[in-house]
Design a protein around this motif. Structure first.
Motif: not given
Length: 245
Positions: A121-126, A148-160, A236-245
């Motif tokens: 799944i990660v590889e598909r997104a990448r 895209l860069n803002a989300i990818a470089n925010t802690p937990g953003g990769w999960y979202a 499900r979408i709301n888990t992106y706000r505070y993902p803890g990942v």
């Protein structure tokens, strides 16, 4: 794009498994009510029976190829079905087949390979990330790249990012979807106002995803009654706000 640690991959695998199946191994081989395809593995990868129109993509065969490439030995029947299509044509047919040893073995294999499925799944997104920018309409490319860069470089953003691609696709067919409006990751990044890395980027992403899926429901054929899924999608979408990942 930052590389993921093994710990982050574990957390993403667990979170996606929970999102799709409630963490229930019995739902690793599943068929959701009202759908015309089976949902397989931790990501509920779509698997259509042979000859059926693939309205929402057909991701399970590609995922099986990834497992094989990484050393997983698939049973002969599954290797054949990978190319032919799902061997069940309805939810009722699959529910009956779940009592067989064949499907039980498949379910166990999918449970044992959870981390590999998450890596897929990660590889598909990448793989999709450069295409998200190049596919975007000219006027929105800078915005898509910045978000895209803002989300990818925010802690937990990769999960979202990874979860949304698994959940609703990349959106690279920009005229796909209903009434020529798609609902994948590209459309969410376009819908956002430009943001910088940080917590606000995650809120902006979740808000935009909500608007995109509400638009999908408005555009959908009334007979599908897609409004029934909105509450679950919103959770499900709301888990992106505070993902803890």
């Amino acid at each position: 794009m930052p590389q993921l640690s093994l710990n982050e991959l574990h957390l993403i695998a667990d979170r996606i498994f929970t999102n799709e199946s409630g963490g229930d191994p019995n739902k690793l081989v599943h068929w959701n009510e009202g759908e015309d395809f089976a949902s397989m593995g931790v990501g509920h990868f779509t698997w259509y029976p042979a000859g059926r129109r693939q309205s929402f993509g057909n991701t399970f065969p590609d995922m099986l190829g990834y497992l094989q490439t990484n050393g997983v030995q698939l049973p002969i029947w599954l290797q054949q079905a990978r190319y032919q299509g799902a061997p069940w044509r309805s939810k009722a047919e699959l529910m009956r087949a779940k009592q067989t040893g064949q499907v039980q073995d498949l379910q166990n294999m999918l449970y044992q390979t959870r981390m590999l499925q998450a890596a897929y799944i990660v590889e598909r997104a990448r793989r999709a990330m450069p295409q998200l920018v190049s596919t975007a309409p000219q006027h929105s490319r800078v915005r898509v790249a910045q978000n895209l860069n803002a989300i990818a470089n925010t802690p937990g953003g990769w999960y979202a990012l990874v979860d949304y691609v698994n959940f609703k696709g990349e959106g690279l067919n920009i005229s796909g979807g209903y009434k020529g409006q798609n609902w994948g990751l590209l459309q969410v990044l376009e819908e956002m106002q430009p943001v910088q890395p940080g917590q606000q980027a995650l809120h902006s992403f979740a808000d935009a995803a909500t608007r995109v899926l509400e638009r999908r429901v408005r555009n959908s054929p009334p007979a599908r009654n897609e409004a029934r899924w909105l509450a679950g999608w919103s959770n499900r979408i709301n888990t992106y706000r505070y993902p803890g990942v």
